[in-house]
Design a protein around this motif. Structure first.
Motif: not given
Length: 316
Positions: A185-186, A242-244, A256-258, A263-265
């Motif tokens: 992420v960074n 599963a990624v969450e 699908a992931v919108r 929501l920042g999950r």
């Protein structure tokens, strides 16, 4: 009833049953298409043979094969049935499409995230038309179309069968997603080769999303066996969950992931020099005996204003 000379007569139900058995080479598959029992279809064929005093089918290797008489009738009957379908479809059109039924099959992305919205809006315009939606992997949807078990299909991969008419429908964009606390992420962006060092969660074999990922990785000379694989799951929703949960990273459709991104999950990470774009496709059998209900639904899901309302990306 249709006169065939003398006192004999053939009705269109017999012709329709004959055409489906001839094209599918199976009483069972024809019965499924006609929403009839297999004995009822057999009765129609037997009655037709008795009326014409000929044998129309002979049993081959697990298939029903047309005799010479059957071949002759098939050519004529198909033209007759097309004219009948035009007349019937015209009547449906005059009635404002107040009745009708179609079966739609879709891969999980169009089937779970797009078509329910479109079908709901379509039903507001044509409440009398019944729509059955079957959802499975893109490979299964293609088989449904090929076997004439559905009227129209939507997949995440190009259908290559010569029996299937395939046209681009909507643009989709894939997204590499990671848990919120993941080190990537960074970084803002990673290289394709970095995927070899991270556990990936994949859809099951036959999924359009998985096949697209395999093709795009192959463009960078990477095969799935080079990537540490976690669990395989049967839906994009399960992959995202599963990624969450921190079980790995994945590449999924943005349709699908919108919500999870908003929501920042999960977080999205860019891959340098990686093409995330793909098409979703409409598929139908080239010999599909369609009616106005199917044509009306096809026209509806292709309208530009529908795509704008639901924020779908139309193909150029």
């Amino acid at each position: 009833m249709l006169s065939i000379g003398g006192d004999e007569s053939v009705n269109f139900k017999q012709l329709e049953s004959f055409l489906w058995v001839a094209e599918l080479q199976s009483f069972t598959k024809a019965a499924r298409q006609l929403f009839m029992s297999q004995p009822a279809v057999s009765f129609q064929i037997k009655a037709l043979e008795e009326d014409l005093e000929v044998i129309l089918f002979k049993r081959g290797d697990k298939k029903m094969v047309l005799t010479d008489a059957g071949q002759l009738l098939y050519q004529e009957a198909r033209q007759m049935f097309r004219h009948y379908q035009k007349i019937k479809a015209g009547m449906d059109d005059l009635k404002g499409l107040k009745t009708g039924h179609l079966i739609v099959g879709a891969g999980t992305i169009p089937g779970e995230y797009l078509l329910p919205l479109l079908i709901g809006d379509f039903k507001k315009k044509y409440p009398g038309i019944q729509i059955t939606l079957k959802v499975s992997g893109s490979g299964q949807v293609e088989r449904w179309v090929r076997e004439r078990e559905i009227d129209l299909g939507f997949t995440g991969v190009l259908a290559e069968s010569q029996d299937i008419e395939c046209r681009p429908w909507l643009q989709d964009e894939l997204s590499l997603i990671v848990p919120p606390a993941h080190p990537w992420v960074n970084l803002g962006a990673v290289k394709v080769s970095d995927l070899k060092s991270e556990t990936m969660i994949f859809r099951e074999k036959g999924s359009g999303t998985r096949r697209t990922i395999e093709e795009k990785l192959a463009e960078h000379n990477i095969v799935l066996e080079q990537i540490p694989q976690g669990i395989e799951l049967g839906s994009s929703r399960a992959v995202i969950t599963a990624v969450e949960a921190g079980l790995g990273v994945s590449i999924v459709s943005k349709y699908a992931v919108r919500e999870s991104l908003e929501l920042g999950r999960v977080r999205e990470v860019r891959i340098d020099d990686f093409d995330f774009n793909r098409y979703l496709y409409q598929i139908r059998h080239r010999q599909n005996m369609a009616g106005f209900a199917i044509d009306a639904f096809t026209d509806f899901v292709n309208k530009d204003e529908v795509c704008k309302v639901f924020d779908f990306k139309k193909t150029p």
